[in-house]
Every structure is written in C-alpha cells, then in structure tokens.
Design a protein around this motif. Sequence first.
Motif, PDB file in Angstrom:
ATOM      1  N   TRP A 175     -48.253  92.385  79.868  1.00 52.16           N
ATOM      2  CA  TRP A 175     -47.909  91.478  80.960  1.00 52.16           C
ATOM      3  C   TRP A 175     -48.134  90.028  80.547  1.00 52.16           C
ATOM      4  O   TRP A 175     -47.365  89.136  80.920  1.00 52.16           O
ATOM      5  N   GLY A 176     -49.179  89.788  79.765  1.00 54.57           N
ATOM      6  CA  GLY A 176     -49.431  88.427  79.303  1.00 54.57           C
ATOM      7  C   GLY A 176     -48.303  87.891  78.448  1.00 54.57           C
ATOM      8  O   GLY A 176     -47.887  86.731  78.586  1.00 54.57           O
ATOM      9  N   MET A 177     -47.770  88.734  77.549  1.00 54.89           N
ATOM     10  CA  MET A 177     -46.664  88.299  76.704  1.00 54.89           C
ATOM     11  C   MET A 177     -45.403  88.072  77.534  1.00 54.89           C
ATOM     12  O   MET A 177     -44.672  87.097  77.326  1.00 54.89           O
ATOM     13  N   LEU A 178     -45.133  88.971  78.495  1.00 52.82           N
ATOM     14  CA  LEU A 178     -43.968  88.779  79.359  1.00 52.82           C
ATOM     15  C   LEU A 178     -44.081  87.472  80.141  1.00 52.82           C
ATOM     16  O   LEU A 178     -43.091  86.749  80.311  1.00 52.82           O
ATOM     17  N   TRP A 179     -45.288  87.164  80.606  1.00 54.96           N
ATOM     18  CA  TRP A 179     -45.507  85.928  81.355  1.00 54.96           C
ATOM     19  C   TRP A 179     -45.193  84.708  80.499  1.00 54.96           C
ATOM     20  O   TRP A 179     -44.543  83.767  80.948  1.00 54.96           O
ATOM     21  N   HIS A 180     -45.622  84.723  79.245  1.00 58.57           N
ATOM     22  CA  HIS A 180     -45.376  83.574  78.382  1.00 58.57           C
ATOM     23  C   HIS A 180     -43.899  83.428  78.028  1.00 58.57           C
ATOM     24  O   HIS A 180     -43.419  82.311  77.825  1.00 58.57           O
ATOM     25  N   TYR A 181     -43.181  84.538  77.944  1.00 63.19           N
ATOM     26  CA  TYR A 181     -41.771  84.448  77.576  1.00 63.19           C
ATOM     27  C   TYR A 181     -40.879  84.166  78.780  1.00 63.19           C
ATOM     28  O   TYR A 181     -39.851  83.496  78.646  1.00 63.19           O
ATOM     29  N   SER A 182     -41.245  84.678  79.958  1.00 64.06           N
ATOM     30  CA  SER A 182     -40.400  84.468  81.136  1.00 64.06           C
ATOM     31  C   SER A 182     -41.247  84.544  82.401  1.00 64.06           C
ATOM     32  O   SER A 182     -41.338  85.598  83.038  1.00 64.06           O
ATOM     33  N   PRO A 183     -41.872  83.437  82.788  1.00 71.29           N
ATOM     34  CA  PRO A 183     -42.764  83.459  83.950  1.00 71.29           C
ATOM     35  C   PRO A 183     -42.071  83.881  85.241  1.00 71.29           C
ATOM     36  O   PRO A 183     -42.635  84.659  86.024  1.00 71.29           O
ATOM     37  N   VAL A 184     -40.863  83.382  85.481  1.00 72.68           N
ATOM     38  CA  VAL A 184     -40.187  83.685  86.748  1.00 72.68           C
ATOM     39  C   VAL A 184     -39.838  85.168  86.831  1.00 72.68           C
ATOM     40  O   VAL A 184     -40.094  85.826  87.851  1.00 72.68           O
ATOM     41  N   PHE A 185     -39.245  85.723  85.774  1.00 70.04           N
ATOM     42  CA  PHE A 185     -38.901  87.141  85.789  1.00 70.04           C
ATOM     43  C   PHE A 185     -40.147  88.001  85.955  1.00 70.04           C
ATOM     44  O   PHE A 185     -40.119  89.030  86.641  1.00 70.04           O
ATOM     45  N   THR A 186     -41.245  87.593  85.331  1.00 67.59           N
ATOM     46  CA  THR A 186     -42.486  88.357  85.453  1.00 67.59           C
ATOM     47  C   THR A 186     -42.981  88.361  86.891  1.00 67.59           C
ATOM     48  O   THR A 186     -43.363  89.413  87.432  1.00 67.59           O
TER      49      THR A 186
END
Length: 460
Positions: free
Chosen positions: A423-434
Amino acid sequence: MLARIFALLLAVVLFPIPLAGAQEGTNIQRYVDQMVASGVPGAAIVVTQGDRILATGSGGELDTNSRVPIASLTKAFTATAVMKLVEDGRVDLDERAAKYLPEFQLDDPRGEFITVRQLLNQSSGITDATLGFNQYQVGNVRTEDAVRQLSRTRLAYDPGSSWDYCNANYWVLQQLIETISGEPLAEFLAQNVLEPLGMTDTGFANTPATLPELAPTYSYAFGRPISLAQPELFYGGAGGMVSTLDDLGIWLRFQHGFIPGVLTSDSLAELHRRQSPLHQYKVGYALGWWSGEPADGGIPRVSHSGSGPGVSTYAGLFPDNIAIGALIDATGPQADRVAADIHGLLVGNDPTNVQLAPPAWPDVCAVLFSFVFALAVLRSAGTPLSASRLRFWLLTMSLTAITTGCFLAPQTVALLMKRQASWGMLWHYSPVFTLVLLSIGTLALLSVASRLIRRFSTTV
C-alpha cells in the motif's frame, strides 16, 4: 594522396564527430523546459560522447548538482564493486555464493548451488513471488538482518535455468562485498570506485532517505506534483545510491571505458555482456545492466532504468560512444522514454511527443467513479428487505467481491507485474487512485455489514 586519405580516416576513428549538430545542447534544454512547463517538478539530462560531456539540460527543482535517489541504477554500482573484488582475486564469479557467505541460507536446498554470477544476472531462482516476505515492509535495518529474511525463501526454479528480476539478489551481493572486504558497502564504494572517479556527490545508504541534502521528490495528484517524503525502507545494494547529474556524467564515461583506473576494459565488457538464460528475447540481463534491444523497440544498448517512490532515472550506453543519463524527481514521466527521445534528437529525429507530466483526467475520472459508486451503494441500501432473496444475495456478493478486490490491490498488482507491491508503494506512485480504492473498499465493506445485520436481525 593516400597518406592524406589515411590520416583523414584515422582522425574519424580516433575523434568521432558528434551525432548532432551545434544545437544539441539547446535542443535538449528546450526538451527539459517543455517537461517542466507541463508540470514535471524537476528534470536533468546529460549526454556524453567518448571522454567528454556533449550536452546537459536541467530545469525546475533539479540542477546538475541536485542529489537524487537513483533507485535501480544502484545495481550497476554493486556489480562494479563485485567485479573489483574479482580483479583483486578475492571473488570468483562462478563460485557458489555460500562459500563466501555460509550464513546465506534459503528455505530450499538448491540455494546452496547459487553462484555469484547467477545473483548478478538474476538467474538465481530467487523471485518476488517466492520470497516468503514483503520486501517493502523491511525497514531501515542492517544488511545481515535484511538477508536473514531470505531464510523463508523458496526458489522458483533451479539456479541458472530461468530468469526473474528480484532486488533480493543484490541484497545478498551487498553482504558478500561487505563480508569479503570487511567494510560497509558505502565505504568500499567510496574508496574503490567513487573517489578514484571523482564522484564526490554520490553516496550510498541501505535506506537512502537517511542521506543528507536530497532533492525533494514528488508524486502526482490531478496532474499536479505533490511532495512526498522518501519512505525509510531497506533498498541496500539493489537501490540505495544517490547521485547528481554531474556525477552521472562521470559514471557513464567510466562505464564506456573512457575513464581508466577502476576496472579493466575486460571487466567492463563482462559487466555489459548479456548473460541471462532467456535467449528468445531481444534484450537480456547482464551484470547490473540490461543488454540488447529494448522491449519497446529501438537500437541495442546497455542500459538500466530506476523507478522508486518519487523518482525516475536512467543510464544508457549507446553506439558511437554516446551515453545518456536522466534524473527526474517524480514518479513520471519514465526516464527511459525521455532518454529515447533525447537519442532521437542526437541523430536528427524530433520526438513526436515530449514526455510530459501525467494529465489530470485519470484522477478526476477515478474520483467521479467513486462518487457514482457511493450513490449506487446508498440507493441499494434503501432496498426493502421484502425484495427477493436472490436479488439480496446477488448485491451482497457483488459488494463482497468489490471489497475483496479493493483491499487486495497490492496482491493484484504483484500478480500482474510479477513484482511485489505494498500500500505504501501504491500511495507513492498514485495517491488519488490509492485513496479511491481504499474508499470504495471501505464503503462496500460497510454496506455488506449493514445489509447482513439488517437481514439477520429481521429474521431473528
């Protein structure tokens, strides 16, 4: 007459003419300016030819001295350190890694037969899918503590029989370097590689976020950059380097063989030679580098890209002694595509489209979809309990599937990409989608719980 022709040919061979005209520096700077104008927070590009800097371009928050985490470009530095030990006679590439590291233990007896070369070219059988732990949940720990996690790792195949990209290979190589040299990798690189080359602003840490004077790094939301702090994760020999554009220019010239004194030409050739066993593809892995024609086309080269939280980086060695390095202090655009455009400029081809910051519309669509979904859930909540049992359970099972899909997004990404995610990596790559995924998943879960409570409380 023949003597003059011979002299002219000799001059062409020894002093190759740059592929671009006098405007290459201006064109590259213009390209960077267009990137920054689109919303990219910072970009820096260097082009070398032979032993000289051909052109540079930088803009936004990056200049030629900005220190940026370079992510997986680190692997070439780790491989260079191993090759230094090979030249010193302290390591044999085809010897078992366990001979040098008795503490290197996997949950698989075949791990005993993994060679140093197989770790370098990533044909060891260690894969993200079989690690037995999530590498993005390993914090700022010592090298030996990170490698000890591999005691839960199974091999996906016999060493040397196939290939998978996995950062843990380079964690083991880091420990091998530190054990044999008796020095931390940061010190070994500084004394044997960086200082001799004059790369004074390049450094290493297991967790690069702990290094001083780093440039800010960014992700994007609605097409605009948002600053995100670097996570304190263990990257080690797979991704712990930070560097500047000026130092990257030195590194490229060294790797092309124009700065002597660190490795012999034979050792550099060995680093760059394709060695992974999957020969059906046009590109394969060498030792810390990719070698061949990129998957999306283009001329053969030796290169590596780096992608991490808030950064996109690239280093490529092209024909005609041309090399290109790119640093971007955000998750996009992809630095390898930027480098491909720059090479096109050098050979006289204007890029069809400059690589720009991502547009706002995907995030806008994601948020609108979440609102539509919320309205649909609220409407379904008003369905009377007297409605058919079939309709009730169809809606409940659909919402349950949506909940599961949203909360298992990292696992889905890992399955599709054959690389681990969190989840941390997803947040850094795409905060809105996360945020949208978490919001939809939470809303669906609450709706399922509410529907079940209403149904069974009424039954009772």
